[in-house]
Design an enzyme around this catalytic site. Structure first.
Site, mmCIF file in Angstrom:
data_model
loop_
_atom_site.group_PDB
_atom_site.id
_atom_site.type_symbol
_atom_site.label_atom_id
_atom_site.label_comp_id
_atom_site.label_asym_id
_atom_site.label_seq_id
_atom_site.Cartn_x
_atom_site.Cartn_y
_atom_site.Cartn_z
ATOM 1 N N GLY A 1 0.907 -1.221 0.114
ATOM 2 C CA GLY A 1 -0.174 0.150 0.195
ATOM 3 C C GLY A 1 1.113 1.168 0.038
ATOM 4 O O GLY A 1 0.359 2.416 0.415
ATOM 5 N N LYS A 2 2.172 1.411 -0.635
ATOM 6 C CA LYS A 2 3.299 2.221 -0.569
ATOM 7 C C LYS A 2 2.418 3.028 -1.186
ATOM 8 O O LYS A 2 2.639 5.313 -0.745
ATOM 9 C CB LYS A 2 4.343 2.021 -1.755
ATOM 10 C CG LYS A 2 5.273 1.198 -0.988
ATOM 11 C CD LYS A 2 6.837 1.005 -1.856
ATOM 12 C CE LYS A 2 6.143 0.518 -3.360
ATOM 13 N NZ LYS A 2 5.594 -0.378 -3.795
ATOM 14 N N THR A 3 1.287 3.378 -2.580
ATOM 15 C CA THR A 3 0.775 4.231 -3.313
ATOM 16 C C THR A 3 -0.238 5.065 -2.318
ATOM 17 O O THR A 3 -0.797 6.346 -2.141
ATOM 18 C CB THR A 3 0.199 4.018 -4.479
ATOM 19 O OG1 THR A 3 1.553 3.618 -5.507
ATOM 20 C CG2 THR A 3 -0.312 4.944 -5.173
ATOM 21 N N LYS B 1 7.386 9.663 -8.060
ATOM 22 C CA LYS B 1 7.798 8.484 -8.052
ATOM 23 C C LYS B 1 9.242 8.387 -8.894
ATOM 24 O O LYS B 1 9.310 8.937 -10.488
ATOM 25 C CB LYS B 1 6.547 7.545 -9.575
ATOM 26 C CG LYS B 1 6.663 6.458 -9.779
ATOM 27 C CD LYS B 1 6.463 5.494 -8.376
ATOM 28 C CE LYS B 1 6.276 3.979 -8.335
ATOM 29 N NZ LYS B 1 5.723 3.222 -7.159
ATOM 30 N N THR C 1 6.156 1.542 -13.426
ATOM 31 C CA THR C 1 5.930 0.550 -14.766
ATOM 32 C C THR C 1 4.057 0.224 -14.580
ATOM 33 O O THR C 1 4.047 0.506 -13.381
ATOM 34 C CB THR C 1 6.341 -0.821 -14.531
ATOM 35 O OG1 THR C 1 6.492 -1.133 -12.932
ATOM 36 C CG2 THR C 1 8.067 -0.866 -14.080
ATOM 37 N N GLY D 1 8.964 4.242 -3.907
ATOM 38 C CA GLY D 1 10.089 3.817 -4.722
ATOM 39 C C GLY D 1 9.263 2.396 -5.876
ATOM 40 O O GLY D 1 7.549 2.480 -5.396
ATOM 41 N N ALA D 2 9.501 1.268 -5.818
ATOM 42 C CA ALA D 2 9.316 0.408 -6.863
ATOM 43 C C ALA D 2 9.300 -1.034 -6.082
ATOM 44 O O ALA D 2 10.189 -1.383 -6.424
ATOM 45 C CB ALA D 2 9.236 -0.052 -8.263
#
Length: 221
Positions: free
Chosen positions: A23-25, A46, A50, A124-125
């Protein structure tokens, strides 16, 4: 309880999760909204995106949670300078498009944003060990840039293990973790949710007393 603006006083924070679906976003948008409400000139970025075309889906989520429209820095791609269509680890997504990732582009974008904004939340991703390129892990970028890190965790099965491992990895590299966010929106068992919350809160107070622990309830987007 301290305000987030009293906890997050550095210019740039890296936001990572214990895994891809922590749930980073949502958390990045949620933290940004609170900072905005406290009067901080904050913007989200960001590092590498991707699974998107033209516009970062994560930036769109950030703005929706914040309650503000796309910013000029979104429209000119400063907040998402490295974008690939394949929903995969950045190094694979880039290779599938026959491209290489020049991470200095993202670093330059962060510096540009700092000319206008007080605080940058750099998402991050995936987790800390996700490869950005074949030769660069996410945690290595964080260490090289000396970015204090916000860790997002959950109540999902295995989250305590992943959280403690993430904290150990960050500590081993001397990376400051001022904030751990417990995402209660990803929960399936209230007993596990309550126990995990209290376990992590107690563990942090004993082993990482300078790290603040806050909970984030479910958000309806």
């Amino acid at each position: 309880m301290m305000k987030l603006s009293e906890i997050l006083t550095a210019p740039v924070y890296f936001v990572t999760g214990i895994d891809t679906d922590a749930g980073k976003t949502v958390a990045t948008g949620w933290i940004s909204r609170q900072l905005l409400e406290e009067g901080v000139q904050v913007i989200t970025q960001k590092l590498v995106q991707t699974g998107c075309v033209e516009m970062s889906d994560d930036i769109l989520v950030h703005r929706k949670i914040e309650g503000r429209a796309l910013l000029p820095e979104d429209q000119d791609h400063t907040t998402h300078p490295i974008l690939f269509t394949k929903p995969a680890s950045p190094h694979i997504a880039a290779e599938l498009e026959g491209k290489s990732i020049d991470i200095s582009i993202a670093t330059a974008s962060t510096k540009k944003l700092l000319e206008k904004y007080q605080t940058i939340l750099l998402e991050g991703a995936g987790g800390l060990m996700v490869p950005i390129t074949r030769d660069l892990l996410t945690i290595e970028y964080i260490e090289a840039e000396q970015l204090p890190t916000i860790l997002i965790t959950t109540a999902q099965l295995g989250s305590i293990n992943h959280t403690l491992l993430s904290l150990e990895a960050l500590a081993c590299r001397g990376i400051e973790v001022p904030l751990v966010v417990y995402n209660e929106g990803l929960t399936y068992d209230p007993i596990v949710t309550d126990d995990s919350r209290e376990y992590l809160r107690t563990y942090l107070s004993r082993h990482y007393p300078r790290t603040h622990f806050i909970t984030m309830s479910h958000l309806t987007l």
